[in-house]
Scaffold this motif. Structure first.
Motif, mmCIF file in Angstrom:
data_model
loop_
_atom_site.group_PDB
_atom_site.id
_atom_site.type_symbol
_atom_site.label_atom_id
_atom_site.label_comp_id
_atom_site.label_asym_id
_atom_site.label_seq_id
_atom_site.Cartn_x
_atom_site.Cartn_y
_atom_site.Cartn_z
ATOM 1 N N SER A 145 0.696 -1.236 0.058
ATOM 2 C CA SER A 145 0.121 0.160 -0.005
ATOM 3 C C SER A 145 0.832 1.124 -0.142
ATOM 4 C CB SER A 145 -1.004 -0.110 1.246
ATOM 5 O OG SER A 145 -0.265 -0.102 2.410
ATOM 6 N N GLU B 55 3.489 3.711 -3.671
ATOM 7 C CA GLU B 55 3.531 4.879 -4.737
ATOM 8 C C GLU B 55 4.312 6.067 -3.719
ATOM 9 O OE1 GLU B 55 -0.255 5.985 -5.332
ATOM 10 O OE2 GLU B 55 -0.701 4.855 -7.233
ATOM 11 N N ASP C 27 -1.405 5.871 4.061
ATOM 12 C CA ASP C 27 -1.204 4.545 3.291
ATOM 13 C C ASP C 27 -1.852 3.471 4.086
ATOM 14 O OD1 ASP C 27 -0.348 5.952 0.888
ATOM 15 O OD2 ASP C 27 1.955 5.337 1.442
ATOM 16 N N LYS D 282 -6.923 1.701 -0.300
ATOM 17 C CA LYS D 282 -6.755 2.273 -1.318
ATOM 18 C C LYS D 282 -8.017 1.653 -2.442
ATOM 19 C CE LYS D 282 -2.549 3.595 -0.614
ATOM 20 N NZ LYS D 282 -2.026 4.866 -0.640
ATOM 21 N N LYS D 283 -8.327 2.770 -3.243
ATOM 22 C CA LYS D 283 -9.257 2.366 -4.053
ATOM 23 C C LYS D 283 -8.959 2.786 -5.521
ATOM 24 C CE LYS D 283 -12.977 3.368 -0.795
ATOM 25 N NZ LYS D 283 -13.916 4.236 -0.213
ATOM 26 N N TYR D 284 -9.136 2.025 -6.568
ATOM 27 C CA TYR D 284 -8.691 2.030 -8.029
ATOM 28 C C TYR D 284 -9.504 1.739 -9.090
ATOM 29 C CZ TYR D 284 -4.064 2.401 -5.655
ATOM 30 O OH TYR D 284 -3.085 2.675 -4.767
ATOM 31 N N PHE E 85 -13.482 7.276 -4.802
ATOM 32 C CA PHE E 85 -12.295 7.711 -4.172
ATOM 33 C C PHE E 85 -12.863 8.909 -3.268
ATOM 34 C CE2 PHE E 85 -12.528 10.503 -7.402
ATOM 35 C CZ PHE E 85 -12.134 11.946 -6.856
ATOM 36 N N GLN F 123 -3.391 -1.335 6.754
ATOM 37 C CA GLN F 123 -3.494 -1.577 5.501
ATOM 38 C C GLN F 123 -2.269 -1.434 4.595
ATOM 39 O OE1 GLN F 123 -6.641 -1.614 3.626
ATOM 40 N NE2 GLN F 123 -5.612 -1.652 1.579
ATOM 41 N N ARG G 158 -2.708 -3.433 -1.365
ATOM 42 C CA ARG G 158 -3.747 -2.698 -2.116
ATOM 43 C C ARG G 158 -4.264 -3.704 -3.179
ATOM 44 N NH1 ARG G 158 -0.376 1.527 -6.013
ATOM 45 N NH2 ARG G 158 1.280 0.018 -6.789
ATOM 46 N N ASN H 10 -3.090 13.525 -6.538
ATOM 47 C CA ASN H 10 -4.086 12.249 -6.475
ATOM 48 C C ASN H 10 -5.501 12.376 -7.202
ATOM 49 O OD1 ASN H 10 -3.288 9.657 -4.964
ATOM 50 N ND2 ASN H 10 -2.320 11.008 -3.797
ATOM 51 N N ASN I 98 -7.491 10.621 -9.870
ATOM 52 C CA ASN I 98 -8.574 9.752 -9.419
ATOM 53 C C ASN I 98 -9.848 10.353 -10.101
ATOM 54 O OD1 ASN I 98 -7.608 7.917 -7.854
ATOM 55 N ND2 ASN I 98 -7.680 9.493 -5.855
ATOM 56 N N VAL J 187 -4.162 2.097 -12.267
ATOM 57 C CA VAL J 187 -3.086 2.366 -11.571
ATOM 58 C C VAL J 187 -1.792 2.099 -12.113
ATOM 59 C CG1 VAL J 187 -2.673 -0.269 -11.237
ATOM 60 C CG2 VAL J 187 -2.118 1.279 -9.283
#
Length: 348
Positions: A59, A62, A137, A142-144, A171, A186, A189, A263, A267, A273
């Motif tokens: 997570s 990035e 993080d 994390k939502k993609y 997001f 978390q 991801r 971000n 998003n 990703v």
């Protein structure tokens, strides 16, 4: 064609240092958009390799990628800066306001060096940058794009059985990780199953950079023209000659604004990703180059069509004068602000 016309034509042609990367960039972007099937095998192979890697699924990947990219790119430009005195744009001392005064004292090939920060100081900068981001993080799911809510739930420690349980894939609705003994933070991801097409990656990359450029332009103008916000931005302008290390000379509020705006730009258009991974490399490179203080033949503002990119020279002018060149990467918003300011002056 006469000798005079041939000389004029040769003078108007861009140098090879600009023409070559311009052709490569133009051909790559055009073929990636028009014929994505050419790149499908490469895109799939790269993404399959990355998505199976524990490091890529981490997570905090990035955040770590940003630090590594910045370290590599900034060090390169810092070395270039120390080895290329004749390329330095803004040679001035801490108490000097006019670069030509400093040049007349030291000469263009023997300017005073700005004070570079010690390695120990750089470690503290990294920790200051990384700490708040790693906290986010490790606490927010994390939502993609292209990831199911079930997979998002499972990565966040909620399990994948049943309905979404109030967890949104958007997001815009952040979700805190389900802290349990089995899943204390978390750490992982959920990633999309398939790679994006080259058309999607290039389109998303360009759009996200344009959106970020617009968003930061307005924030940047506010930092300079709204007194209550000016204090957050002062550390970034507290230097003599602009140099690559000024890039990360930021308050914590500014660092977070950079990351959050980037971000949001990614998003809001539901970027894949893999686009995010490419964005980090390009984003960090552009940030360091505009702060490099170097007028290089292959600067991105020269590679792009004339008038598109802001570049290091324009950003050095911003750091010197403070009321011009607010857009970080491109020129259009600054042109609009200049027009607005001129109209307001005439009206008043």
């Amino acid at each position: 064609m006469t000798a005079e016309s041939r000389a004029l034509k040769a003078a108007t042609l861009p140098p090879v240092s600009v023409l070559a990367p311009r052709l490569v960039l133009g051909i790559t972007v055009a073929t990636a958009i028009l014929w994505p099937s050419l790149y499908d095998p490469v895109m799939s192979a790269v993404y399959n390799f990355l998505s199976k890697s524990a490091l890529y699924r981490f997570s905090g990947f990035e955040t770590l990628q940003t630090v590594v990219c910045y370290a590599a790119i900034e060090v390169y430009y810092t070395v270039k800066f120390t080895q290329s005195p004749s390329r330095r744009i803004d040679v001035r001392g801490p108490r000097s306001t006019a670069s030509r005064c400093r040049r007349s004292k030291f000469g263009p090939n023997n300017p005073r060096w700005p004070r570079m920060r010690r390695p120990s100081r750089r470690v503290s900068e990294i920790l200051t940058y990384v700490t708040p981001l790693l906290i986010l993080d490790f606490t927010l799911i994390k939502k993609y794009a292209d990831v199911s809510v079930a997979d998002i739930r499972q990565s966040g420690g909620y399990g994948s059985i049943g309905a979404d349980g109030g967890i949104s894939g958007s997001f815009l609705r952040p979700t805190v990780h389900n802290f349990t003994l089995a899943s204390p933070l978390q750490f992982w991801r959920a990633l999309p199953t398939h790679a994006p097409s080259s058309r999607r990656l290039v389109t998303e990359l360009v759009l996200s950079l344009l959106i970020y450029d617009a968003l930061f332009f307005f924030i940047h103008v506010a930092f300079h023209r709204v007194p209550v916000l000016a204090g957050f931005h002062k550390p970034h302008h507290r230097h003599g000659e602009i140099n690559p290390q000024v890039t990360n000379q930021l308050s914590v509020a500014e660092r977070l604004s950079l990351v959050l705006l980037a971000n949001f730009a990614l998003n809001i258009i539901k970027s894949h990703v893999l686009t995010r991974s490419a964005f980090i490399v390009v984003f960090v490179y552009l940030l360091v180059e505009v702060h490099s203080g170097l007028d290089l033949d292959w600067g991105y503002d020269k590679v792009l069509p004339t008038g598109w990119g802001a570049g290091a020279r324009k950003h050095a002018m911003h750091h010197r004068d403070g009321d011009v060149g607010f857009a970080p990467f491109f020129c259009w918003w600054d042109l609009g602000l200049d027009l607005l300011d001129s109209i307001l002056v005439r009206v008043s």
